[in-house]
Scaffold this active site. Structure first.
Site, PDB file in Angstrom:
ATOM      1  N   ASP A   1     -22.883  59.359  -7.331  1.00 11.75           N
ATOM      2  CA  ASP A   1     -22.942  58.648  -5.760  1.00 11.75           C
ATOM      3  C   ASP A   1     -21.977  57.445  -5.872  1.00 11.75           C
ATOM      4  OD1 ASP A   1     -23.812  58.385  -3.163  1.00 11.75           O
ATOM      5  OD2 ASP A   1     -25.213  56.706  -3.949  1.00 11.75           O
TER       6      ASP A   1
ATOM      7  N   GLU B   1     -16.642  47.796  -6.076  1.00 12.65           N
ATOM      8  CA  GLU B   1     -16.267  46.361  -5.767  1.00 12.65           C
ATOM      9  C   GLU B   1     -15.552  45.782  -6.950  1.00 12.65           C
ATOM     10  OE1 GLU B   1     -19.322  44.009  -3.902  1.00 12.65           O
ATOM     11  OE2 GLU B   1     -20.166  45.651  -2.926  1.00 12.65           O
TER      12      GLU B   1
ATOM     13  N   LYS C   1     -36.102  46.605  -6.819  1.00 11.14           N
ATOM     14  CA  LYS C   1     -36.282  48.154  -6.502  1.00 11.14           C
ATOM     15  C   LYS C   1     -37.658  48.681  -7.307  1.00 11.14           C
ATOM     16  CE  LYS C   1     -31.216  49.141  -5.577  1.00 11.14           C
ATOM     17  NZ  LYS C   1     -30.222  49.832  -6.092  1.00 11.14           N
TER      18      LYS C   1
ATOM     19  N   ASP D   1     -25.145  49.274  -8.121  1.00 10.60           N
ATOM     20  CA  ASP D   1     -26.206  50.410  -7.523  1.00 10.60           C
ATOM     21  C   ASP D   1     -26.214  51.694  -8.272  1.00 10.60           C
ATOM     22  OD1 ASP D   1     -26.474  48.830  -5.604  1.00 10.60           O
ATOM     23  OD2 ASP D   1     -25.005  49.579  -4.401  1.00 10.60           O
TER      24      ASP D   1
END
Length: 408
Positions: free
Chosen positions: A277, A282, A104, A297
């Site tokens: 967010d 998971e 990123k 994330d």
């Protein structure tokens, strides 16, 4: 594209390469083998130390778009895409020994705060937030964030000249300032205005290690019970109903497992980094209902050090439950000799891109930690310590009747 073709021909890369052997001592493999029901890696993991060094130092052998970007180029349910992927460009970089990491790039300078008028779902994604989240997760002893490290990438040599993706090749250009830039290719808002640029070739970013493939380690993606509304108006039930947790407790698996306690852990983590967010989480199917939740994330964290978003703590304040081990760790990090900001500052100095966080962000961690402990204190005052603080050393088994609900 022509330059890339000539480069490959010059290095004789047009012929098929011989298959590479898998080395058992490879850091990526050792990291994957170290995953257990207690976390992604054991405490003081030598494999993680080597993995961080390898992601920082090893040359890239290929680069490609992530699956998110590829979905935008093909058939996808675009109603689910709130913010175009072009603004949040990320790439998959591969290394020797079958290593793979999510890159990123830097999109926002460390000293810049997210504008207060931004909705959480249009916020920037910050590479330094991914790095800081890994360090914080390790300090909290959750060990649920994949190993992440900062690195200066030569976008020409380590992306353009190793990628086989012609679409990715086509979005490279040289800016008027003679910097090499690239952007995402997707149906809308993916153009040069949203490019990332080197200086002139070097670009800093975060590298997060990939987890084992879904074929080897299947994972569930589950909607967060405290999911937010992804529209400009409207609210979810938890935002208007203070007794919402009573409803959640009646639903399997939150009724008879550690899942709710893990949700509270995740909320505490997200509150500390300021991440609003977390719409899904998971978990590995192998470890069953009591397995840990992956904290993936985290790039929308550490956006505003001047604001504490108390609503992120809703699972804690509404359910009034917390693991004893989590509470003890938080209380320790509130002590002057083990102050969270000091421990984070020291930990982040290990990263090649240090300083990763500005001082106001570090001090905000101390402030938010006190708010978490105050919320726990209010719960204890209302319901008593025995009802609030859960002994998480035991692993309760879910009744067969509740398990059957999974199949209905």
């Amino acid at each position: 594209s022509r330059r890339h073709k000539l480069y490959r021909e010059e290095l004789n890369l047009t012929s098929p390469a011989a298959p590479l052997p898998l080395r058992p001592e490879a850091s990526w493999l050792q990291f994957h083998l170290g995953i257990s029901r207690d976390g992604l890696y054991p405490r003081s993991s030598a494999a993680v130390t080597r993995l961080l060094r390898d992601m920082q130092e090893l040359p890239t052998i290929s680069a490609d778009y992530s699956q998110d970007e590829k979905a935008l180029l093909g058939a996808c349910d675009c109603s689910q895409i709130v913010k175009p992927s072009g603004v949040h460009l990320k790439l998959v970089l591969r290394f020797q020994d079958f290593g793979k990491a999510m890159f990123k790039p830097m999109r926002q300078k460390r000293e810049e705060e997210t504008p207060e008028d931004f909705f959480y779902f249009v916020d920037f994604q910050r590479h330094n937030a991914e790095i800081a989240a890994f360090h914080l997760d390790r300090i909290l002893d959750f060990r649920r964030v994949p190993p992440t490290v900062g690195r200066m990438i030569n976008v020409t040599k380590e992306i353009l000249e190793v990628t086989k993706n012609e679409v990715l090749q086509s979005v490279f250009f040289v800016s008027p300032a003679s910097n090499v830039c690239f952007f995402a290719k997707c149906p809308y808002m993916c153009k040069t205005e949203y490019a990332v640029c080197g200086n002139p070739h070097l670009l800093e970013g975060s590298l997060s290690a990939f987890l084992p493939s879904l074929n080897l380690a299947p994972r569930l993606s589950v909607p967060n019970p405290w999911i937010r509304s992804y529209s400009f108006d409207g609210k979810e039930e938890w935002e208007v109903n203070p007794l919402y947790c009573n409803t959640v407790r009646e639903i399997y698996p939150y009724s008879n497992s550690n899942r709710l306690l893990n949700i509270v852990d995740m909320a505490i983590f997200d509150f500390l980094i300021g991440n609003m967010d977390r719409h899904h989480y998971e978990m590995f199917t192998k470890f069953g209902d009591d397995g840990f939740l992956l904290h993936l994330d985290n790039a929308r964290g550490f956006g505003r050090h001047s604001h504490d978003e108390i609503s992120i703590l809703a699972p804690l304040s509404q359910c009034c439950t917390i693991k004893r081990t989590t509470l003890l760790r938080l209380q320790l990090l509130a002590e002057p000799e083990y102050r969270l900001s000091d421990v984070m500052r020291e930990s982040l100095l290990q990263d090649p891109l240090a300083p990763v966080l500005t001082e106001p962000h570090l001090l905000a961690l101390d402030r938010r930690l006190q708010l978490i402990l105050e919320a726990v204190g209010k719960c204890i005052d209302a319901f008593g310590e025995a009802a609030v603080v859960a002994n998480d050393t035991a692993r309760p088994q879910s009744p067969a009747a509740d398990r059957a609900k999974l199949d209905t």
